[in-house]
Design an enzyme around this catalytic site. Structure first.
Site, mmCIF file in Angstrom:
data_model
loop_
_atom_site.group_PDB
_atom_site.id
_atom_site.type_symbol
_atom_site.label_atom_id
_atom_site.label_comp_id
_atom_site.label_asym_id
_atom_site.label_seq_id
_atom_site.Cartn_x
_atom_site.Cartn_y
_atom_site.Cartn_z
ATOM 1 N N GLY A 92 0.839 -1.191 0.000
ATOM 2 C CA GLY A 92 0.000 0.000 0.000
ATOM 3 C C GLY A 92 0.872 1.239 0.000
ATOM 4 C CD GLU A 126 7.025 -5.548 -2.217
ATOM 5 O OE1 GLU A 126 7.316 -4.574 -2.923
ATOM 6 O OE2 GLU A 126 7.771 -6.538 -2.094
ATOM 7 C CG LEU A 127 5.790 0.603 1.827
ATOM 8 C CD1 LEU A 127 6.537 1.357 2.898
ATOM 9 C CD2 LEU A 127 4.389 0.238 2.299
ATOM 10 C CB CYS A 179 3.543 0.362 -6.667
ATOM 11 S SG CYS A 179 3.660 -1.367 -7.096
HETATM 12 P P1 NAP Z 1 -3.356 2.718 1.264
HETATM 13 O O1 NAP Z 1 -4.265 3.857 1.504
HETATM 14 O O2 NAP Z 1 -2.113 2.623 2.058
HETATM 15 O O3 NAP Z 1 -4.267 1.414 1.446
HETATM 16 C C1 NAP Z 1 -3.758 0.128 1.301
HETATM 17 C C2 NAP Z 1 -4.458 -0.799 2.266
HETATM 18 O O4 NAP Z 1 -4.220 -0.362 3.602
HETATM 19 C C3 NAP Z 1 -5.977 -0.848 2.110
HETATM 20 O O5 NAP Z 1 -6.402 -2.149 2.400
HETATM 21 C C4 NAP Z 1 -6.444 0.119 3.171
HETATM 22 O O6 NAP Z 1 -7.753 -0.122 3.617
HETATM 23 C C5 NAP Z 1 -5.451 -0.179 4.266
HETATM 24 N N1 NAP Z 1 -5.283 0.901 5.240
HETATM 25 C C6 NAP Z 1 -5.318 2.236 5.025
HETATM 26 N N2 NAP Z 1 -5.075 2.906 6.180
HETATM 27 C C7 NAP Z 1 -4.871 1.958 7.135
HETATM 28 C C8 NAP Z 1 -4.567 2.011 8.536
HETATM 29 N N3 NAP Z 1 -4.412 3.155 9.187
HETATM 30 N N4 NAP Z 1 -4.423 0.839 9.184
HETATM 31 C C9 NAP Z 1 -4.567 -0.340 8.535
HETATM 32 N N5 NAP Z 1 -4.855 -0.446 7.234
HETATM 33 C C10 NAP Z 1 -4.998 0.685 6.530
HETATM 34 O O7 NAP Z 1 -2.901 2.629 -0.228
HETATM 35 P P2 NAP Z 1 -3.770 2.846 -1.530
HETATM 36 O O8 NAP Z 1 -3.717 4.260 -1.909
HETATM 37 O O9 NAP Z 1 -5.095 2.213 -1.394
HETATM 38 O O10 NAP Z 1 -2.933 1.934 -2.527
HETATM 39 C C11 NAP Z 1 -2.050 2.455 -3.411
HETATM 40 C C12 NAP Z 1 -0.630 2.481 -2.853
HETATM 41 O O11 NAP Z 1 -0.143 1.159 -2.791
HETATM 42 C C13 NAP Z 1 0.316 3.242 -3.743
HETATM 43 O O12 NAP Z 1 1.195 4.027 -2.987
HETATM 44 C C14 NAP Z 1 1.078 2.138 -4.447
HETATM 45 O O13 NAP Z 1 2.343 2.514 -4.910
HETATM 46 C C15 NAP Z 1 1.146 1.104 -3.385
HETATM 47 N N6 NAP Z 1 1.386 -0.214 -3.979
HETATM 48 C C16 NAP Z 1 2.618 -0.768 -3.809
HETATM 49 C C17 NAP Z 1 2.901 -1.994 -4.387
HETATM 50 C C18 NAP Z 1 4.245 -2.631 -4.224
HETATM 51 O O14 NAP Z 1 4.356 -3.817 -4.469
HETATM 52 N N7 NAP Z 1 5.271 -1.921 -3.819
HETATM 53 C C19 NAP Z 1 1.921 -2.663 -5.126
HETATM 54 C C20 NAP Z 1 0.676 -2.067 -5.275
HETATM 55 C C21 NAP Z 1 0.430 -0.828 -4.686
HETATM 56 P P3 NAP Z 1 -9.026 0.603 2.955
HETATM 57 O O15 NAP Z 1 -9.217 -0.040 1.649
HETATM 58 O O16 NAP Z 1 -10.151 0.354 3.871
HETATM 59 O O17 NAP Z 1 -8.666 2.054 2.838
#
Ligand code: NAP
Length: 485
Positions: A233, A255-256, A289
């Site tokens: 995430g 994986e951020l 990402c």
């Molecule tokens: P995000 O806001 O961090 O959300 C990811 C996950 O975390 C979701 O399941 C979300 O739940 C949960 N979450 C959010 N806040 C939380 C908290 N305080 N405590 C526990 N869980 C929490 O990320 P996103 O914007 O949805 O996803 C995109 C990001 O992921 C981008 O930065 C991307 O680069 C990264 N990503 C990285 C990779 C890699 O392999 N490096 C692969 C794919 C994506 P909810 O759905 O309920 O909000």
């Protein structure tokens, strides 16, 4: 949903200990292409997360005790079922996430490939015998499954981000609890249904769907019975979760986010670079990402590259992912759309120019036109932020050292790409880029055999490849003494 061949793949509650469990109230699952509510899923909470951990703890000893070959047979069945239901799983994924159906089916095959890969790789978890410095002692090393693994995954790859983690965990002999993103739980639940049909024992693979991200997240990161936590995430959320994991000193992998540079040198095959940039930029509407985030083009070829790129990007078809021939679907939400719009507007205010797109599209609430911007500086918002949308900022540069410095001038380091045909330059640039993965004359780099992961604030640990099991194993050292008579 009516067109699914196997409608029983659509599940409406969490999967815990081999059972479909209810929650309190329901979450509406919205199709981002047209705002239709496609399903409702029971809203699980802290209590269900605790039950899932208890189930995983109970299932762990028997699963860990199975031979790698026995685990591999069950995982192979899971893989086969995913591939035989690829069409339906792809359709479910498009409906909840928005990406074009062909891309969604590609994600199913990509996710399944990790299950196939790790089922095999689990048979090669070798220990070691180390020459001892003392004549009466022997030193041996075992690798053992770490225990219960908890995971939180994002919406952009609703299947593959789970498969990549669960496959390694299960192959290593661990049991697994995942909380998928609130917007996209259906793909996760369909995977659970197929795991169940494959005969994966109750408690080994659990899915907890609930919109209390913080509450469930606290349980998964702080519970003493969870040995390892893995997250995909945003960097911001990842940092908070690492802190939470510190309370019980869990093994953590992250994986951020990324901010991928895509560099085109003057000796590159420009047509190949155009194709590579489009493939790595516009996949999933720019919401990955590893998507290209900044395109750096050497001054002497910037005009040629831009003209060819704009022509090709202009041909991309935007629409509902279920429609024939669509290349780019909607963004996931209106907030995502507003974020992209703001990044473009703020950069235009600082002097960037929109040469293609740069606007929302009138075909639903979440559509943004494929966009190309020129005159961009590395310090503008569109270059400094992870865009997560179909926008290509083009930045020109003069020499190799300058572009390496610009590419590295960010806190994150996930994927980078560059195009060149000069072998000396290829080595220098590949070694100079501070990134976990580098595509050289190639825009699509992920596969199960390769180590996926980042450096700097893009995280730690690697998924896929022979290294991917390490995150789910503990090293145990045995010292056998008293050998002298
Ligand atoms: P995000 O806001 O961090 O959300 C990811 C996950 O975390 C979701 O399941 C979300 O739940 C949960 N979450 C959010 N806040 C939380 C908290 N305080 N405590 C526990 N869980 C929490 O990320 P996103 O914007 O949805 O996803 C995109 C990001 O992921 C981008 O930065 C991307 O680069 C990264 N990503 C990285 C990779 C890699 O392999 N490096 C692969 C794919 C994506 P909810 O759905 O309920 O909000």
């Amino acid at each position: 949903m009516e067109q699914l061949q196997d409608k029983s793949l659509v599940k409406q509650s969490s999967y815990i200990d081999g059972q479909w469990q209810q929650g309190n109230g329901a979450i509406d699952i919205i199709n981002p292409a047209n705002d239709d509510c496609i399903a409702q899923v029971a809203n699980a909470g802290i209590e269900q997360a605790e039950q899932a951990i208890a189930a995983a703890k109970q299932a762990f000893p028997a699963w860990a005790k199975k031979s790698a070959g026995e685990r591999a047979q069950l995982m192979r069945k899971w893989f086969d079922l995913m591939m035989s239901h690829q069409q339906d799983l792809g359709r479910i994924l498009t409906l909840e996430q928005g990406k074009p159906l062909a891309e969604a089916k590609g994600e199913i095959a990509y996710g399944a490939s990790f299950i196939e890969w790790f089922a095999e790789e689990g048979k090669r978890i070798y220990g070691d015998v180390i020459p001892s410095p003392a004549a009466d002692k022997r030193i041996m090393v075992l690798k053992q499954p770490i225990g219960v693994v908890a995971a939180i995954t994002p919406w952009n790859f609703p299947n593959a981000m789970i498969a990549r983690k669960a496959a390694a965990a299960l192959a290593a002999g661990c049991t697994f609890v995942v909380r998928p993103a609130t917007q996209t739980p259906l793909s996760a639940l369909a995977m659970a249904e197929l795991a169940d049909r494959a005969g994966i024992p109750a408690g080994v693979f659990n899915v907890v769907v609930g919109d209390d991200a913080k509450g469930i997240g606290k349980v998964l990161t702080q519970h003493p019975d969870v040995a390892k936590f893995t997250f995909t995430g945003s960097t911001q959320t990842g940092k908070a979760l690492i802190e939470q994991c510190a309370t019980t000193v869990k093994k953590v992998s992250m994986e951020l986010g990324g901010n991928a540079p895509f560099i085109v040198f003057d000796d590159a095959d420009i047509d190949a670079a155009v194709q590579g940039a489009i493939a790595s930029k516009y996949r999933n509407a720019g919401q990955t990402c590893v998507c290209t985030n900044r395109i750096f083009v050497q001054q002497s070829v910037v005009e040629e590259f831009t003209a060819k790129y704009v022509e090709q990007v202009g041909k991309l078809k935007v629409g509902n992912g279920l429609d024939e021939g669509v290349d780019i679907g909607p963004l996931i939400t209106q907030e995502a759309l507003s974020g992209v719009t703001k990044l473009v507007e703020d950069s235009v205010a600082q002097g960037a120019k929109v040469v293609l797109g740069g606007r929302t599209l009138d075909m639903g609430k979440n559509f943004y036109a494929p966009t190309v911007m020129t005159g961009v500086k590395n310090t503008m918002p569109i270059a400094e932020s992870e865009i997560f949308g179909p926008v290509s900022p083009i930045i020109s540069f003069t020499d190799e050292n300058e572009v390496i410095a610009m590419a590295n001038d960010t806190d994150v380091g996930l994927a980078a790409y560059f195009y060149s045909r000069d072998i000396g330059r290829i080595w220098r640039v590949a070694e100079g880029l501070e990134y976990g993965m580098v595509g050289i004359n190639e825009g699509l780099i992920s596969n199960a055999a390769a180590p996926f992961g980042g450096v700097k604030q893009s995280g730690n640990g690697r998924e896929g490849s022979k290294y991917g099991l390490d995150d789910y194993l503990e090293i145990k050292y045995l010292c056998l003494g008293g050998l002298d008579k």
